[in-house]
Enzyme design. Structure first.
Site, mmCIF file in Angstrom:
data_model
loop_
_atom_site.group_PDB
_atom_site.id
_atom_site.type_symbol
_atom_site.label_atom_id
_atom_site.label_comp_id
_atom_site.label_asym_id
_atom_site.label_seq_id
_atom_site.Cartn_x
_atom_site.Cartn_y
_atom_site.Cartn_z
ATOM 1 C CG ASP A 237 -31.724 -69.822 -45.536
ATOM 2 O OD1 ASP A 237 -31.669 -70.852 -46.225
ATOM 3 O OD2 ASP A 237 -31.077 -69.689 -44.479
HETATM 4 C C1 BGC Z 1 -29.554 -72.818 -44.755
HETATM 5 C C2 BGC Z 1 -28.792 -72.215 -45.909
HETATM 6 C C3 BGC Z 1 -28.662 -73.212 -47.015
HETATM 7 C C4 BGC Z 1 -30.061 -73.641 -47.442
HETATM 8 C C5 BGC Z 1 -30.060 -74.657 -48.562
HETATM 9 C C6 BGC Z 1 -30.870 -73.409 -45.209
HETATM 10 O O1 BGC Z 1 -31.482 -74.126 -44.189
HETATM 11 O O2 BGC Z 1 -29.789 -71.845 -43.778
HETATM 12 O O3 BGC Z 1 -27.529 -71.789 -45.486
HETATM 13 O O4 BGC Z 1 -27.956 -72.665 -48.074
HETATM 14 O O5 BGC Z 1 -30.703 -74.227 -46.333
HETATM 15 O O6 BGC Z 1 -29.609 -75.872 -48.103
#
Ligand code: BGC
Length: 843
Positions: A237
């Protein structure tokens, strides 16, 4: 086959030939949304984008500090709404549409679906997840992955695993006993991975049982790849990596977003000392090449259009309309709905003009268009039939006495009042959990005032998660429209007037009071440690077992038509699919490797088209280990015209009669008598059929669930099979110290002054439609992030050594500070000297 083996072998050789520094560089992103390329390997940049309910494609090379609003794309209903449709083929169609839009916008991987379990109604990100049940979550996710990947675009299951709340999400430790983990929190991922073979998986931010998911070898390699056969790429993530070298060894292939070379030195050092095997690095590079290869060569289902034309977006808008209607749940109705033609309607509530239609955070899509209930309803029934009063402020939910007076007056002078209320955007979002579990108090008062004056009041909810609704029996009808996406209001207008049916059934329970649910005492937690003391008793598993009724139970939803169900028929099939004849005494006996197919004929006995969801639960009569009274094993949705019928079949897989046996670390069929429950909801049972399940193995565990599941320390310790972990003290500070932890130091206020305005500016750039209150609330999320995240998300502008220096300073480790300063000064002097020498050489 031979070609792919050659390709693999050539690739493996080419990877090994690449200088190690270059290989290390490849396992972190190039920027916010792309991986790096390596022409020597024929590897291009892989472009990824959020997800999950619409494409949020920002310019590929945008940086964390220069985030731009994404290009318009179809904003489909969010996961909570899609799950309420219980319609897997619809979700696959949406997946296809998402894949098609990704191709049109040059995106190779869509960051979704998200399928974490909704452990508690207050989870800030519940709108982005499907269900409290792993079978619903897993099947929905698999259906969506199938659709996305049919377009030659990779899907990304997220967030693996146990991301069940948002508070302190970057550092929180989810403490879960093994059986609950397997049967509840990993089960959906297992279903989705084994059924739909996603190309990528995203690890979650949090720790799971004391280990960051980004460096949990057991999770990312042993279970995901070893047990479930996942053969794709695992990415982090955004900013979720902790010890990057451990991550490489654990099977975390790609760190996102790009952060320059910030962590490369750590990986190189770990490889040099043998702490991280070089083979793990090579394997991650290979997986990246393979992903790129898949994106470039995958067959695309050519029945779909791949051009970014208005036509494609028009088609997808229409699909979004049907999806929103299919996910709209009619919670209660005394017959007032659908509204009769020519009825004079008082439409009340600012959401009718400023709808809540999606959640906030990384999933926020710029819709191609946006429908409004006021307009959609007047289009359907005629402008003269509808009078409108906003009555409250859409951002806060606040009313004024004049607004309420106007609304009640309007309601009393019309035949029907439709009151649209729900959760304002600031109440629920990625990044933080809900602290208020009802709709805003002024909205409650408004609903009560209107209901008191107008018996024909229909209340419509727009929200992404269950709300406490003590007022729920006052209106004549209650519609849960959830977050319906860009076309939600059109769908809602059709549902209210009967042009479409409300096709939804809840994929989550609405408790009477959230304090009833056993996870409530440990939600969100300490907040750095969350103990899942309720074990398996989440959602309907709790309500049914404890005998505490939900206000609206899991699986519930009414229809405008009526159905009758024929007697269920159970057929047992052996491993090769052949039907096993019934035993002479009529007993149904299932051996271990056999499956049970339940079929039931559903008749539409009413006068309207409608859909019904056949839900099959199992109840173990005398389980070896304590089990929830009733657990969903499968479901099917059927659409029926009036006076028609269809035989629905639901096949139950082995897991329906298995438990995860902690002692043997395996799923074991628990022999005994089971009741197969054919039901309309978790409480509305149509029929029960007993079967006997046989097994060659015995469940060995003694502690797989504590009888009577008490949440006290001793029971939890017994359940965990180890001492309850103790969260690390705040001091001495370390890389996982948060800005909040530093608040009591002299640095805290300085950081607050420097960081807050900057985050505000970034957030406003990213989410231009967000209001200042919301931006301020969201900005505070940054204060719960650990210092290391600054390095991981700022494209390498801040180095680990900077963070380490701050930590030493705050810990008063003066000799370390001194050494670092000396080394820093020496390095600066060396750089200066080299610069002078170069200039001298040039002269
Ligand atoms: C979120 C993800 C997301 C990623 C990219 C993160 O903060 O938890 O679900 O895909 O950011 O935006």
């Amino acid at each position: 086959m031979a070609d792919s083996i050659d390709h693999d072998e050539t690739m493996v050789r080419a990877i090994a030939d690449l200088p190690i520094e270059r290989r290390v560089a490849l396992v972190s992103g190039a920027n916010m949304w792309e991986s790096k390329e390596a022409p020597q390997l024929g590897l291009g940049r892989v472009r990824v984008s959020d997800g999950p309910h619409g494409l949020r494609a920002q310019p590929a090379d945008s940086h964390a500090s220069s985030q731009k609003p994404p290009a318009p794309a179809t904003c489909f209903p969010t996961a909570v709404t899609l799950a309420s449709s219980w319609d897997l083929s619809l979700v696959t169609q949406i997946g296809r549409a998402l894949g098609e839009e990704c191709r049109a916008q040059g995106v190779g991987v869509l960051l979704g679906p998200g399928l974490n379990i909704k452990r508690h109604p207050g989870g800030g990100r519940n709108f982005e997840y499907f269900s409290e049940d792993p079978v619903v979550s897993g099947l929905m996710a698999a259906a969506m992955v199938e659709g996305i990947q049919s377009q030659g675009v990779g899907a990304c299951l997220k967030h693996f695993a146990a991301n069940n709340h948002e508070t302190y999400r970057n550092v929180a430790n989810a403490v879960i006993d093994e059986r609950t983990l397997r049967e509840l929190y990993l089960r959906g991922f297992e279903i989705a991975v084994t059924r739909s073979r996603p190309w990528t998986v995203m690890c979650s931010y949090n720790q799971l049982n004391d280990t960051y998911c980004s460096e949990d070898r057991r999770l990312l390699t042993d279970i995901l790849r070893g047990e479930w056969g996942f053969d794709g790429l695992v990415m982090s993530d955004w900013g979720a990596t902790n010890d990057r070298a451990l991550g490489v060894s654990a099977g975390l292939d790609l760190q996102m977003p790009g952060c320059g070379t910030a962590f490369d030195g750590e990986i190189l050092a770990a490889i040099a000392t043998g702490r991280c095997p070089e083979s793990a690095l090579n394997e991650s590079v290979r997986r990246l090449c393979e992903l790129d290869h898949k994106i470039r060569t995958a067959a695309v289902d050519d029945t779909s259009h791949t051009e970014a034309t208005g036509d494609m977006y028009d088609r997808h808008h229409e699909l979004a309309v049907s999806a929103a209607a299919a996910g709209c749940v009619l919670l209660a109705n005394n017959g007032i709905l659908p509204v009769e033609p020519n009825t004079r309607i008082a439409l009340i509530g600012a959401f009718a003009e400023t709808p809540r239609y999606q959640g906030a955070g990384s999933s926020q899509v710029t819709p191609t268009r946006l429908t409004h209930l006021r307009e959609a309803l007047t289009d359907l029934v005629g402008v003269e039939q509808v009078s409108y009063e906003p009555a409250y402020n859409a951002e806060t939910g606040d009313t004024s006495p004049q607004g309420v007076a106007r609304a009640t007056n309007l309601a009393s002078h019309h035949e029907v009042a439709i009151v649209v209320v729900g959760l304002p955007a600031i109440y629920e979002s990625e990044g933080f959990d809900r602290d208020k579990l009802g709709i805003p108090e002024p909205m409650v008062k408004l609903v009560e005032a209107i209901c008191a004056i107008q018996p024909n009041t229909v209340v419509v909810l727009m929200n992404g998660a269950p709300v406490e609704a003590p007022w729920a029996d006052q209106p004549a009808a209650l519609v849960e429209a959830y977050l319906g996406g860009q076309a939600g209001a059109s769908a809602l207008a059709s549902v209210l007037t009967g042009a479409a049916e409300p096709g939804g059934r809840l994929a989550e329970s609405f408790p009477v009071f959230t304090t009833d649910v056993p996870s409530n005492d440990n939600f969100p937690g300490q907040p750095r440690q969350t103990e899942y003391r309720e074990n398996l008793f989440v959602g309907y598993r709790f309500h049914e077992t404890a005998g505490v009724p939900a206000r609206f139970p899991f699986g519930h939803g009414l229809s405008y038509t009526s159905f009758s169900w024929g007697a269920a028929c159970l057929a047992i099939h052996n491993a090769s699919g052949a039907a096993i004849p019934e035993s002479p005494d009529g007993k149904l006996v299932v051996e271990e490797d056999e499956t049970v197919a339940v079929s039931v004929e559903v008749f539409n006995t009413g006068t309207r088209p409608g859909s019904e969801v056949v839900q099959i639960y199992v109840e173990a009569a005398s389980p070896t280990l304590p089990r929830p009274t009733r657990e969903l094993a499968g479901f099917a949705k059927v659409h029926l015209l009036p006076d028609s019928s269809h035989v629905v079949e639901v096949v139950l897989d082995d897991r329906a009669f298995q438990v995860f046996d902690v002692d043997s670390n395996a799923w074991v069929t628990d022999a005994g008598v089971y009741r197969v429950v054919i039901a309309r909801s978790s409480v509305d049972v149509v029929e029960r059929v007993d079967i006997e399940v046989r097994s060659s193995r015995k469940v060995a565990s003694a502690n797989g669930g504590v009888a009577n599941w008490r949440p006290d320390d001793e029971s939890f310790r017994e359940l965990l099979g180890r001492p309850i972990p103790v969260p690390a003290p705040v001091r001495p500070f370390h890389r996982n110290t948060t800005i909040t932890d530093l608040e009591s130091t002299w640095l805290g206020p300085i950081l607050r002054r420097v960081v807050l305005p900057r985050i505000r500016t970034e957030l406003t750039g990213m989410f231009p439609e967000s209001k200042p209150d919301f931006v301020d609330r969201f900005a505070l999320v940054a204060f719960e992030a650990p210092l290391r995240v600054v390095v991981a998300t700022l494209e390498g502008k801040v180095r680990l050594s900077h963070i380490d220096g701050v930590i030493e300073l705050m810990n008063h480790q003066w000799s370390a500070v001194h050494r670092r300063l000396r080394a820093g000064l020496a390095a600066t002097a060396r750089r200066k000297f080299a610069g002078i020498a170069q200039r001298v050489r040039r002269q």
